[in-house]
Motif scaffolding. Structure first.
Motif, mmCIF file in Angstrom:
data_model
loop_
_atom_site.group_PDB
_atom_site.id
_atom_site.type_symbol
_atom_site.label_atom_id
_atom_site.label_comp_id
_atom_site.label_asym_id
_atom_site.label_seq_id
_atom_site.Cartn_x
_atom_site.Cartn_y
_atom_site.Cartn_z
ATOM 1 N N GLN A 142 0.826 -1.211 0.000
ATOM 2 C CA GLN A 142 0.000 0.000 0.000
ATOM 3 C C GLN A 142 0.862 1.262 0.000
ATOM 4 O OE1 GLN A 142 -2.399 -0.755 3.466
ATOM 5 N NE2 GLN A 142 -4.011 -1.800 2.297
ATOM 6 N N ARG A 143 1.978 1.239 0.723
ATOM 7 C CA ARG A 143 2.893 2.384 0.688
ATOM 8 C C ARG A 143 3.507 2.535 -0.698
ATOM 9 N NH1 ARG A 143 4.464 0.237 5.794
ATOM 10 N NH2 ARG A 143 6.278 -0.726 4.797
ATOM 11 N N GLY A 144 3.829 1.410 -1.327
ATOM 12 C CA GLY A 144 4.384 1.471 -2.677
ATOM 13 C C GLY A 144 3.393 2.043 -3.671
ATOM 14 N N LEU A 145 2.103 1.698 -3.531
ATOM 15 C CA LEU A 145 1.081 2.232 -4.422
ATOM 16 C C LEU A 145 0.916 3.739 -4.228
ATOM 17 C CD1 LEU A 145 -1.084 1.721 -6.548
ATOM 18 C CD2 LEU A 145 -2.678 1.171 -4.681
ATOM 19 N N LYS A 146 1.014 4.198 -3.009
ATOM 20 C CA LYS A 146 0.913 5.638 -2.753
ATOM 21 C C LYS A 146 2.083 6.386 -3.373
ATOM 22 C CE LYS A 146 -1.779 5.322 1.524
ATOM 23 N NZ LYS A 146 -1.793 5.595 2.987
ATOM 24 N N ARG A 147 3.295 5.814 -3.226
ATOM 25 C CA ARG A 147 4.450 6.474 -3.860
ATOM 26 C C ARG A 147 4.298 6.517 -5.364
ATOM 27 N NH1 ARG A 147 7.355 3.341 0.024
ATOM 28 N NH2 ARG A 147 7.826 1.828 -1.617
ATOM 29 N N LEU A 148 3.701 5.441 -5.910
ATOM 30 C CA LEU A 148 3.491 5.402 -7.353
ATOM 31 C C LEU A 148 2.531 6.513 -7.786
ATOM 32 C CD1 LEU A 148 4.038 3.865 -10.010
ATOM 33 C CD2 LEU A 148 2.046 2.458 -9.482
ATOM 34 N N GLU A 149 1.500 6.766 -7.014
ATOM 35 C CA GLU A 149 0.546 7.818 -7.342
ATOM 36 C C GLU A 149 1.196 9.190 -7.247
ATOM 37 O OE1 GLU A 149 -2.270 7.347 -8.582
ATOM 38 O OE2 GLU A 149 -2.547 5.195 -8.218
ATOM 39 N N VAL A 150 2.130 9.339 -6.286
ATOM 40 C CA VAL A 150 2.809 10.633 -6.129
ATOM 41 C C VAL A 150 3.688 10.935 -7.333
ATOM 42 C CG1 VAL A 150 4.497 11.904 -4.745
ATOM 43 C CG2 VAL A 150 2.685 10.585 -3.628
ATOM 44 N N THR A 151 4.366 9.895 -7.833
ATOM 45 C CA THR A 151 5.284 10.068 -8.967
ATOM 46 C C THR A 151 4.595 9.814 -10.304
ATOM 47 O OG1 THR A 151 5.994 7.754 -8.764
ATOM 48 C CG2 THR A 151 7.260 9.419 -7.542
ATOM 49 N N ALA A 152 3.276 9.902 -10.340
ATOM 50 C CA ALA A 152 2.536 9.589 -11.571
ATOM 51 C C ALA A 152 2.867 10.552 -12.691
ATOM 52 C CB ALA A 152 1.029 9.601 -11.281
ATOM 53 N N ASP A 153 3.182 11.791 -12.363
ATOM 54 C CA ASP A 153 3.442 12.792 -13.400
ATOM 55 C C ASP A 153 4.725 12.496 -14.165
ATOM 56 O OD1 ASP A 153 1.162 14.041 -12.573
ATOM 57 O OD2 ASP A 153 2.216 15.441 -11.219
ATOM 58 N N SER A 154 5.712 11.883 -13.466
ATOM 59 C CA SER A 154 7.002 11.616 -14.109
ATOM 60 C C SER A 154 7.038 10.282 -14.833
ATOM 61 C CB SER A 154 8.125 11.673 -13.068
ATOM 62 O OG SER A 154 7.898 10.691 -12.064
ATOM 63 N N ALA A 155 6.019 9.466 -14.686
ATOM 64 C CA ALA A 155 5.999 8.146 -15.318
ATOM 65 C C ALA A 155 5.124 8.165 -16.559
ATOM 66 C CB ALA A 155 5.471 7.100 -14.327
ATOM 67 N N SER A 156 5.444 7.279 -17.472
ATOM 68 C CA SER A 156 4.644 7.189 -18.690
ATOM 69 C C SER A 156 3.300 6.559 -18.376
ATOM 70 C CB SER A 156 5.392 6.353 -19.734
ATOM 71 O OG SER A 156 5.570 5.025 -19.258
ATOM 72 N N THR A 157 2.352 6.813 -19.235
ATOM 73 C CA THR A 157 0.996 6.318 -19.000
ATOM 74 C C THR A 157 0.957 4.790 -18.978
ATOM 75 O OG1 THR A 157 0.128 8.281 -20.121
ATOM 76 C CG2 THR A 157 -1.381 6.415 -19.799
ATOM 77 N N GLY A 158 1.705 4.156 -19.909
ATOM 78 C CA GLY A 158 1.705 2.691 -19.975
ATOM 79 C C GLY A 158 2.337 2.061 -18.761
ATOM 80 N N ASP A 159 3.503 2.591 -18.335
ATOM 81 C CA ASP A 159 4.161 2.047 -17.149
ATOM 82 C C ASP A 159 3.319 2.271 -15.905
ATOM 83 O OD1 ASP A 159 6.267 1.243 -18.690
ATOM 84 O OD2 ASP A 159 7.504 3.019 -18.276
ATOM 85 N N LEU A 160 2.708 3.430 -15.798
ATOM 86 C CA LEU A 160 1.884 3.731 -14.633
ATOM 87 C C LEU A 160 0.713 2.762 -14.529
ATOM 88 C CD1 LEU A 160 1.181 5.555 -12.251
ATOM 89 C CD2 LEU A 160 -0.059 7.036 -13.858
ATOM 90 N N ALA A 161 0.053 2.485 -15.645
ATOM 91 C CA ALA A 161 -1.086 1.568 -15.631
ATOM 92 C C ALA A 161 -0.646 0.145 -15.271
ATOM 93 C CB ALA A 161 -1.783 1.581 -16.984
ATOM 94 N N ARG A 162 0.528 -0.270 -15.838
ATOM 95 C CA ARG A 162 1.013 -1.621 -15.550
ATOM 96 C C ARG A 162 1.367 -1.787 -14.079
ATOM 97 N NH1 ARG A 162 4.664 -1.537 -18.811
ATOM 98 N NH2 ARG A 162 6.559 -1.332 -17.527
ATOM 99 N N TYR A 163 2.113 -0.844 -13.494
ATOM 100 C CA TYR A 163 2.509 -0.940 -12.083
ATOM 101 C C TYR A 163 1.290 -0.817 -11.164
ATOM 102 C CZ TYR A 163 7.448 -0.673 -13.332
ATOM 103 O OH TYR A 163 8.691 -0.932 -13.833
#
Length: 287
Positions: free
Chosen positions: A193-214
């Protein structure tokens, strides 16, 4: 030196060895003393056995659950079950047996069944509680059978209570190891759950495809561990619950009387033969 001389009918070769005819002759001459000694021994043994409270034995039989029960992969991948044995490994069983020696297993049971009062203990509450825990541990045996089963055996002067205590200790072992497995899965779930929150925080710097996959990967793992925590798979599979015994297990009158009789016979024979040997040498000295 003067060689010892024996009574009529004895040979000098019997100075250090008694044969069966000698022992039979000894029984014929001193049989009354043996019967008297046996009568006194039996009377004292029966009195002690009569005064000793009867102890009833109850035993539960279980097996350790397979590690597949705590693996979240089994929830969404049926093939993972073929990688594991349907039953727990010997190491898991050894861990359960080792846990059966911990005071933390017995303390809640002592409180639940009010064993301080049952054992008629007095003194300060904490001290009486510790004494009750020691008494329960002394009357309990948690061991691994030759067939790889977990046995929980309890003795008590109350047959129903002995069965209840055996089942309660088995349930306490299961609960403790369930909590251990759930604690590990909860820590993993918190990390996901902490990893998912960090992923949401860094969503702007990640590509759309990678963000959806992770995001899909994290969500799937979180769902698996959440379902596993809600299920709380058992650590022990009970095969046979403990039931109240019909007859007492301790004291064992038959074997106790047999053992006392054998020890008395051997002791009497040793003392009688020693007395005979001394009497032979006294006669030789007088001669």
């Amino acid at each position: 030196p003067i060689l010892p001389r024996w009574r009529s009918g004895y040979s000098i070769n019997r100075i250090h060895h008694f044969t069966m005819p000698d022992i039979i002759q000894l029984l014929q001459r001193k049989g009354r003393s043996l019967l008297l000694l046996l009568s006194i021994t039996w009377a004292l043994t029966i009195l002690v056995l009569w005064l000793t409270p009867a102890q009833y034995k109850s035993e539960s039989t279980s097996v350790a659950s397979s590690v597949v029960a705590s693996d979240p992969s089994r929830l969404f991948n049926s093939q993972i079950q073929y990688l594991y044995s349907p039953l727990g490994s010997p190491d898991q069983l050894d861990l359960l047996v080792g846990s059966g020696k911990l005071d933390t297993i017995y303390r809640p049971i002592v409180i639940r069944y009010d064993l301080v009062k049952h054992y008629e203990l007095s003194g300060k509450p904490e001290r009486a509680l510790l004494q009750a825990v020691k008494r329960l541990k002394k009357n309990t045996s948690v061991y691994k059978s030759d067939y790889g089963e977990l046995k929980v055996r309890v003795w008590d002067n109350d047959a129903q209570l002995a069965a209840d205590l055996a089942n309660a200790i088995t349930g306490r072992l299961d609960s403790m190891h369930r909590d251990l497995m759930s604690r590990q899965n909860q820590q993993t779930l918190d990390a996901l759950q902490r990893g998912l929150k960090r992923l949401e925080v860094t969503a702007d710097s990640a590509s759309t495809g990678d963000l959806a996959r992770y995001r899909s990967l994290y969500s799937e793992l979180i769902e698996e561990y959440t379902l596993l925590l809600e299920q709380r798979p058992p650590a022990i599979q009970v095969l046979d619950v403990a039931v109240p015994a019909v007859t007492s297990d301790k004291p064992n009158w038959e074997w106790t009387l047999i053992a006392v009789t054998a020890i008395t016979l051997l002791l009497w024979l040793a003392l009688a033969l020693l007395g005979e040997r001394r009497s032979f040498y006294e006669l030789d000295t007088e001669a």
